[in-house]
Write a protein that holds these residues in place. Structure first.
Motif, PDB file in Angstrom:
ATOM      1  N   ALA A  38       0.848  -1.067  -0.103  1.00  0.00           N
ATOM      2  CA  ALA A  38      -0.187   0.081  -0.068  1.00  0.00           C
ATOM      3  C   ALA A  38       0.716   1.479  -0.152  1.00  0.00           C
ATOM      4  O   ALA A  38       0.708   2.161  -0.577  1.00  0.00           O
ATOM      5  CB  ALA A  38      -0.943   0.128   1.312  1.00  0.00           C
ATOM      6  N   LEU A  39       2.066   1.364   0.763  1.00  0.00           N
ATOM      7  CA  LEU A  39       2.553   2.511   0.989  1.00  0.00           C
ATOM      8  C   LEU A  39       3.445   2.540  -0.526  1.00  0.00           C
ATOM      9  O   LEU A  39       3.511   3.958  -1.017  1.00  0.00           O
ATOM     10  CB  LEU A  39       3.862   2.227   1.777  1.00  0.00           C
ATOM     11  CG  LEU A  39       5.203   3.005   2.051  1.00  0.00           C
ATOM     12  CD1 LEU A  39       4.397   4.494   2.459  1.00  0.00           C
ATOM     13  CD2 LEU A  39       6.237   2.800   2.924  1.00  0.00           C
ATOM     14  N   ARG A  40       3.615   1.588  -1.256  1.00  0.00           N
ATOM     15  CA  ARG A  40       4.251   1.703  -2.633  1.00  0.00           C
ATOM     16  C   ARG A  40       3.420   2.699  -3.486  1.00  0.00           C
ATOM     17  O   ARG A  40       3.919   3.613  -4.245  1.00  0.00           O
ATOM     18  CB  ARG A  40       5.005   0.435  -3.300  1.00  0.00           C
ATOM     19  CG  ARG A  40       6.031   0.091  -2.842  1.00  0.00           C
ATOM     20  CD  ARG A  40       6.419  -1.198  -3.738  1.00  0.00           C
ATOM     21  NE  ARG A  40       7.654  -2.130  -3.464  1.00  0.00           N
ATOM     22  CZ  ARG A  40       8.034  -2.553  -2.414  1.00  0.00           C
ATOM     23  NH1 ARG A  40       7.729  -1.727  -1.384  1.00  0.00           N
ATOM     24  NH2 ARG A  40       9.025  -3.006  -2.481  1.00  0.00           N
ATOM     25  N   ILE A  41       2.097   2.293  -3.514  1.00  0.00           N
ATOM     26  CA  ILE A  41       1.053   2.712  -4.288  1.00  0.00           C
ATOM     27  C   ILE A  41       0.922   4.269  -3.912  1.00  0.00           C
ATOM     28  O   ILE A  41       1.117   5.275  -4.651  1.00  0.00           O
ATOM     29  CB  ILE A  41      -0.047   2.039  -4.238  1.00  0.00           C
ATOM     30  CG1 ILE A  41       0.278   0.529  -5.089  1.00  0.00           C
ATOM     31  CG2 ILE A  41      -1.212   2.812  -4.962  1.00  0.00           C
ATOM     32  CD1 ILE A  41      -0.762  -0.469  -4.865  1.00  0.00           C
ATOM     33  N   LEU A  42       0.958   4.555  -2.439  1.00  0.00           N
ATOM     34  CA  LEU A  42       0.431   5.723  -2.143  1.00  0.00           C
ATOM     35  C   LEU A  42       1.554   6.882  -2.269  1.00  0.00           C
ATOM     36  O   LEU A  42       1.369   7.995  -2.560  1.00  0.00           O
ATOM     37  CB  LEU A  42       0.126   5.887  -0.696  1.00  0.00           C
ATOM     38  CG  LEU A  42      -1.125   5.062   0.164  1.00  0.00           C
ATOM     39  CD1 LEU A  42      -1.149   4.719   1.255  1.00  0.00           C
ATOM     40  CD2 LEU A  42      -2.200   6.021  -0.292  1.00  0.00           C
ATOM     41  N   VAL A  43       2.958   6.474  -2.199  1.00  0.00           N
ATOM     42  CA  VAL A  43       4.052   7.349  -2.487  1.00  0.00           C
ATOM     43  C   VAL A  43       4.070   7.644  -3.825  1.00  0.00           C
ATOM     44  O   VAL A  43       4.747   8.688  -4.145  1.00  0.00           O
ATOM     45  CB  VAL A  43       5.492   6.947  -1.604  1.00  0.00           C
ATOM     46  CG1 VAL A  43       5.241   6.816  -0.151  1.00  0.00           C
ATOM     47  CG2 VAL A  43       5.838   5.706  -2.425  1.00  0.00           C
ATOM     48  N   ALA A  44       3.742   6.843  -4.583  1.00  0.00           N
ATOM     49  CA  ALA A  44       3.860   7.072  -6.140  1.00  0.00           C
ATOM     50  C   ALA A  44       2.524   7.927  -6.496  1.00  0.00           C
ATOM     51  O   ALA A  44       2.699   8.441  -7.679  1.00  0.00           O
ATOM     52  CB  ALA A  44       3.837   5.581  -6.913  1.00  0.00           C
ATOM     53  N   GLN A  45       1.383   7.692  -5.884  1.00  0.00           N
ATOM     54  CA  GLN A  45       0.219   8.628  -6.376  1.00  0.00           C
ATOM     55  C   GLN A  45      -0.403   9.714  -5.481  1.00  0.00           C
ATOM     56  O   GLN A  45      -1.185  10.329  -6.048  1.00  0.00           O
ATOM     57  CB  GLN A  45      -1.036   7.608  -6.569  1.00  0.00           C
ATOM     58  CG  GLN A  45      -0.659   6.337  -7.569  1.00  0.00           C
ATOM     59  CD  GLN A  45      -1.664   5.339  -7.740  1.00  0.00           C
ATOM     60  OE1 GLN A  45      -2.601   5.556  -6.971  1.00  0.00           O
ATOM     61  NE2 GLN A  45      -1.376   4.390  -8.377  1.00  0.00           N
ATOM     62  N   THR A  46       0.350   9.799  -4.305  1.00  0.00           N
ATOM     63  CA  THR A  46      -0.316  10.829  -3.555  1.00  0.00           C
ATOM     64  C   THR A  46       0.918  11.696  -2.758  1.00  0.00           C
ATOM     65  O   THR A  46       1.977  11.010  -2.910  1.00  0.00           O
ATOM     66  CB  THR A  46      -1.177  10.207  -2.388  1.00  0.00           C
ATOM     67  OG1 THR A  46      -0.418   9.890  -1.414  1.00  0.00           O
ATOM     68  CG2 THR A  46      -2.224   9.275  -2.644  1.00  0.00           C
ATOM     69  N   SER A  47       0.548  12.745  -2.128  1.00  0.00           N
ATOM     70  CA  SER A  47       1.692  13.258  -1.492  1.00  0.00           C
ATOM     71  C   SER A  47       1.021  13.301   0.265  1.00  0.00           C
ATOM     72  O   SER A  47       1.529  14.058   0.883  1.00  0.00           O
ATOM     73  CB  SER A  47       1.905  14.795  -1.877  1.00  0.00           C
ATOM     74  OG  SER A  47       0.387  15.427  -1.804  1.00  0.00           O
ATOM     75  N   ILE A  48       0.444  12.372   0.398  1.00  0.00           N
ATOM     76  CA  ILE A  48       0.051  12.050   1.928  1.00  0.00           C
ATOM     77  C   ILE A  48       1.075  11.543   2.616  1.00  0.00           C
ATOM     78  O   ILE A  48       1.500  10.243   2.491  1.00  0.00           O
ATOM     79  CB  ILE A  48      -1.166  10.996   1.998  1.00  0.00           C
ATOM     80  CG1 ILE A  48      -2.153  11.810   1.242  1.00  0.00           C
ATOM     81  CG2 ILE A  48      -1.659  11.067   3.644  1.00  0.00           C
ATOM     82  CD1 ILE A  48      -3.584  10.637   1.006  1.00  0.00           C
ATOM     83  N   PRO A  49       1.654  12.267   3.925  1.00  0.00           N
ATOM     84  CA  PRO A  49       2.750  11.422   4.581  1.00  0.00           C
ATOM     85  C   PRO A  49       2.227  10.232   5.445  1.00  0.00           C
ATOM     86  O   PRO A  49       1.012  10.208   5.922  1.00  0.00           O
ATOM     87  CB  PRO A  49       3.159  12.401   5.748  1.00  0.00           C
ATOM     88  CG  PRO A  49       2.291  13.247   5.776  1.00  0.00           C
ATOM     89  CD  PRO A  49       1.391  13.458   4.177  1.00  0.00           C
ATOM     90  N   VAL A  50       3.040   9.141   5.428  1.00  0.00           N
ATOM     91  CA  VAL A  50       2.568   7.944   6.231  1.00  0.00           C
ATOM     92  C   VAL A  50       3.657   7.338   7.401  1.00  0.00           C
ATOM     93  O   VAL A  50       4.832   7.440   7.006  1.00  0.00           O
ATOM     94  CB  VAL A  50       2.408   6.681   4.931  1.00  0.00           C
ATOM     95  CG1 VAL A  50       2.150   5.300   5.722  1.00  0.00           C
ATOM     96  CG2 VAL A  50       1.594   6.864   3.960  1.00  0.00           C
ATOM     97  N   ILE A  51       3.000   7.072   8.280  1.00  0.00           N
ATOM     98  CA  ILE A  51       3.873   6.759   9.564  1.00  0.00           C
ATOM     99  C   ILE A  51       3.527   5.175   9.606  1.00  0.00           C
ATOM    100  O   ILE A  51       2.363   4.750   9.691  1.00  0.00           O
ATOM    101  CB  ILE A  51       3.532   7.387  10.770  1.00  0.00           C
ATOM    102  CG1 ILE A  51       3.968   8.725  10.653  1.00  0.00           C
ATOM    103  CG2 ILE A  51       4.160   6.663  12.023  1.00  0.00           C
ATOM    104  CD1 ILE A  51       3.309   9.623  11.914  1.00  0.00           C
ATOM    105  N   MET A  52       4.483   4.379   9.724  1.00  0.00           N
ATOM    106  CA  MET A  52       4.349   2.864   9.621  1.00  0.00           C
ATOM    107  C   MET A  52       4.132   2.634  11.280  1.00  0.00           C
ATOM    108  O   MET A  52       4.804   3.114  12.248  1.00  0.00           O
ATOM    109  CB  MET A  52       5.373   2.187   9.253  1.00  0.00           C
ATOM    110  CG  MET A  52       5.727   2.402   7.708  1.00  0.00           C
ATOM    111  SD  MET A  52       4.339   2.194   6.620  1.00  0.00           S
ATOM    112  CE  MET A  52       4.122   0.431   6.701  1.00  0.00           C
ATOM    113  N   VAL A  53       3.107   1.662  11.710  1.00  0.00           N
ATOM    114  CA  VAL A  53       2.926   1.171  12.908  1.00  0.00           C
ATOM    115  C   VAL A  53       3.746  -0.348  12.877  1.00  0.00           C
ATOM    116  O   VAL A  53       3.440  -1.116  12.218  1.00  0.00           O
ATOM    117  CB  VAL A  53       1.872   1.083  13.365  1.00  0.00           C
ATOM    118  CG1 VAL A  53       1.532   0.700  14.770  1.00  0.00           C
ATOM    119  CG2 VAL A  53       1.041   2.558  13.196  1.00  0.00           C
ATOM    120  N   SER A  54       4.788  -0.523  13.450  1.00  0.00           N
ATOM    121  CA  SER A  54       5.712  -1.677  13.382  1.00  0.00           C
ATOM    122  C   SER A  54       6.003  -2.505  14.691  1.00  0.00           C
ATOM    123  O   SER A  54       5.919  -1.813  15.772  1.00  0.00           O
ATOM    124  CB  SER A  54       6.958  -1.233  13.048  1.00  0.00           C
ATOM    125  OG  SER A  54       7.724  -2.557  12.710  1.00  0.00           O
ATOM    126  N   ALA A  55       6.067  -3.712  14.524  1.00  0.00           N
ATOM    127  CA  ALA A  55       6.579  -4.594  15.697  1.00  0.00           C
ATOM    128  C   ALA A  55       8.000  -4.256  16.006  1.00  0.00           C
ATOM    129  O   ALA A  55       8.748  -4.205  15.334  1.00  0.00           O
ATOM    130  CB  ALA A  55       6.248  -6.046  15.189  1.00  0.00           C
TER     131      ALA A  55
END
Length: 199
Positions: free
Chosen positions: A68-85
């Motif tokens: 999902a991140l790959r698609i979002l960074v290619a198609q939008t300018s919305i910053p994404v924070i990952m929630v990780s183990a």
């Protein structure tokens, strides 16, 4: 009064979604506008709702967080924070996400107290759509002329956005620098170890 920062929360666990929403909305600076259970749903909602920032789980059915991140960074300018183990595997996946274009991450087990600080920093980040690739250092002829200094040590400190910047900066250091380089990156120990190995 400031407009609240609009957040989309993405996690396949109903418990985690509720916990994140509750935590985020403890501050009047933020409003959770919706939630999503997987990456596919996240992309659709992100495009429709245009949130100011997205929190994205990594492991999800249908479409995981990295896809999902790959698609979002290619198609939008919305910053994404990952929630990780907070595991060794989680640290490696998180660094992959930062390479792809996530602006930061929150460790699932102990990151709740940092969530407002990280959301605020992410919402302020200037993110442009890009083709997701691993950050590459510029070629020798593209590098700026070095300053004529004789340092005894190089110290680099970084926090949000640091891992991406570190790859660029360290990639530009001359091979024969001849002095120690000390890096202080604000992240949990499991993640700094994985970052050091990658660098």
């Amino acid at each position: 009064m400031l407009k609240p920062i609009r957040v989309l929360v993405v996690d396949d666990s109903a418990f985690m979604r509720k916990a994140l929403v509750r935590r985020i909305e403890l501050s009047p600076r933020f409003k959770v506008i919706d939630t999503a259970e997987n990456g596919e749903e996240a992309i659709a909602k992100a495009k429709r709702l245009a949130p100011d920032v997205i929190t994205m789980d990594v492991e999800m059915p249908v479409m995981n967080g990295l896809e999902a991140l790959r698609i979002l960074v290619a198609q939008t300018s919305i910053p994404v924070i990952m929630v990780s183990a907070m595991t060794e595997a989680g640290a490696k996946i998180t660094l992959d996400a930062l390479d792809i274009g996530a602006v930061d991450f929150i460790p699932k087990a102990k990151g709740a107290e940092l969530i407002h600080e990280k959301l605020l920093a992410a919402a302020s980040a200037k993110v442009a759509p890009r083709t997701p690739t691993t950050v590459a250092a510029p070629s020798r002829d593209q590098r700026p002329t070095p300053f004529r200094l004789s340092p005894r040590i190089v110290i680099i400190g970084s926090s949000t956005g640091g891992p991406q910047a570190l790859q660029q900066v360290i990639g530009q250091l001359p091979e024969n620098l001849g002095v120690p380089v000390v890096v202080a990156q604000h992240m949990p120990p499991q993640f700094t170890q994985a970052l050091a190995q990658r660098l």
